[in-house]
Enzyme design. Structure first.
Site, PDB file in Angstrom:
ATOM      1  N   TYR A  48       0.837  -1.199   0.000  1.00 47.76           N
ATOM      2  CA  TYR A  48       0.000   0.000   0.000  1.00 47.76           C
ATOM      3  C   TYR A  48       0.878   1.257   0.000  1.00 47.76           C
ATOM      4  CZ  TYR A  48      -3.944   3.024   1.151  1.00 47.76           C
ATOM      5  OH  TYR A  48      -4.901   4.006   1.130  1.00 47.76           O
TER       6      TYR A  48
ATOM      7  N   ALA B  59      -3.195  -4.517   4.848  1.00 50.72           N
ATOM      8  CA  ALA B  59      -2.755  -5.235   6.053  1.00 50.72           C
ATOM      9  C   ALA B  59      -3.793  -6.235   6.550  1.00 50.72           C
ATOM     10  CB  ALA B  59      -2.410  -4.238   7.161  1.00 50.72           C
TER      11      ALA B  59
ATOM     12  N   GLU C  33      -5.574  -8.189   4.821  1.00 50.02           N
ATOM     13  CA  GLU C  33      -5.522  -9.411   4.016  1.00 50.02           C
ATOM     14  C   GLU C  33      -4.298 -10.279   4.330  1.00 50.02           C
ATOM     15  OE1 GLU C  33      -8.321  -6.752   2.663  1.00 50.02           O
ATOM     16  OE2 GLU C  33      -6.187  -6.278   2.482  1.00 50.02           O
TER      17      GLU C  33
ATOM     18  N   CYS D 258       2.379  -1.713   6.296  1.00 43.84           N
ATOM     19  CA  CYS D 258       2.483  -0.473   7.045  1.00 43.84           C
ATOM     20  C   CYS D 258       1.102   0.165   7.156  1.00 43.84           C
ATOM     21  CB  CYS D 258       3.439   0.480   6.325  1.00 43.84           C
ATOM     22  SG  CYS D 258       3.622   2.077   7.141  1.00 43.84           S
TER      23      CYS D 258
ATOM     24  N   ILE E 226      -0.484   3.680   8.587  1.00 40.41           N
ATOM     25  CA  ILE E 226      -0.185   5.024   9.094  1.00 40.41           C
ATOM     26  C   ILE E 226      -1.484   5.656   9.574  1.00 40.41           C
ATOM     27  CG2 ILE E 226       0.699   7.321   8.524  1.00 40.41           C
ATOM     28  CD1 ILE E 226       2.483   5.979   6.408  1.00 40.41           C
TER      29      ILE E 226
ATOM     30  N   GLU F  38      -7.253  10.087   9.802  1.00 41.91           N
ATOM     31  CA  GLU F  38      -8.210  10.931  10.518  1.00 41.91           C
ATOM     32  C   GLU F  38      -9.378  10.146  11.102  1.00 41.91           C
ATOM     33  OE1 GLU F  38      -9.359  13.934   7.728  1.00 41.91           O
ATOM     34  OE2 GLU F  38      -7.356  14.789   7.651  1.00 41.91           O
ATOM     35  N   THR F  39      -9.469   8.855  10.802  1.00 45.97           N
ATOM     36  CA  THR F  39     -10.622   8.071  11.258  1.00 45.97           C
ATOM     37  C   THR F  39     -10.160   6.906  12.125  1.00 45.97           C
ATOM     38  OG1 THR F  39     -10.607   6.511   9.408  1.00 45.97           O
ATOM     39  CG2 THR F  39     -11.774   8.607   9.075  1.00 45.97           C
TER      40      THR F  39
ATOM     41  N   HIS G 157     -10.433   3.912  11.375  1.00 43.53           N
ATOM     42  CA  HIS G 157     -10.034   2.787  10.518  1.00 43.53           C
ATOM     43  C   HIS G 157      -8.633   2.287  10.899  1.00 43.53           C
ATOM     44  CE1 HIS G 157     -10.007   0.193   7.039  1.00 43.53           C
ATOM     45  NE2 HIS G 157      -8.881   0.750   6.608  1.00 43.53           N
TER      46      HIS G 157
ATOM     47  N   ARG H  32      11.707   3.019  10.412  1.00 41.63           N
ATOM     48  CA  ARG H  32      11.560   1.620  10.823  1.00 41.63           C
ATOM     49  C   ARG H  32      11.763   0.648   9.663  1.00 41.63           C
ATOM     50  NH1 ARG H  32       9.385   4.948  14.087  1.00 41.63           N
ATOM     51  NH2 ARG H  32       9.017   4.468  16.284  1.00 41.63           N
TER      52      ARG H  32
END
Length: 182
Positions: A27, A58, A60, A82, A84, A87-88, A90, A128
């Site tokens: 992604y 992620a 899946e 990854c 990140i 704003e929600t 999710h 990372r």
């Protein structure tokens, strides 16, 4: 804690070939590519063979590993991705559910290393993922290799105590008395 040192156990050695599946969600492609690079370097240093499959996100990753664990003959798995924060909520769902899925697979016997980054921003992810930095892809591959080594160590052992089927007990008793058994 800045400047803290971390212990890394020595890389395990294997007397039989090791086959590892890397499941990656690209992604964030640049982050994923760095993590894959670190994972491959660690696997190759241990002499392990690897295959790479990509999944959309992620969430899946655990499903792909579960399918491979049921239907193929991989010794272990490396989960790379990854997430990140956005704003929600999710972010929380993806982090929690992907981690939970991988943990359950591990508890069911899958030898896997979790390299799904869960970070606040792109900069944290880059640090990372960098194979020359924190190398979390290499760390996930190392975790999988260590669990494979333990699985092989414990899988090869037989214990002299515990339940044995009646037929085996009769055979062992007969051999101990010098009586031939079929």
């Amino acid at each position: 804690m800045a400047g803290a040192s971390h212990y890394t156990p020595p890389r395990p050695e294997f007397d039989k070939p090791v086959k590892v599946l890397i499941v990656v969600s690209p992604y964030y492609k640049d982050i994923a590519d760095n993590m894959v690079e670190g994972a491959i370097a660690e696997l190759e240093a241990a002499g392990a063979w690897h295959e790479i499959v990509e999944v959309p996100g992620a969430l899946e990753i655990p499903a792909a590993i579960a399918t491979a664990h049921r239907m193929s003959n991989f010794d272990g798995y490396v989960a790379l991705g990854c997430v990140i924060r956005g704003e929600t909520t999710h972010y929380d769902t993806v982090c929690n559910d992907s981690s939970r899925g991988l943990t359950l697979l591990g508890l069911q016997g899958a030898c896997l290393g979790n390299g799904i980054l869960t970070v606040e921003n792109q900069e944290q992810a880059e640090v990372r993922a960098d194979p020359k930095g924190q190398n979390k892809g290499g760390g996930a591959a190392a975790a999988a290799l260590h669990l494979i080594a333990l699985s092989r160590k414990w899988g090869a052992q037989t214990k002299g105590v515990g339940f044995k089927p009646a037929a085996e007990e009769i055979k062992l008793a007969g051999e101990a008395e010098g009586t031939p058994t079929a």
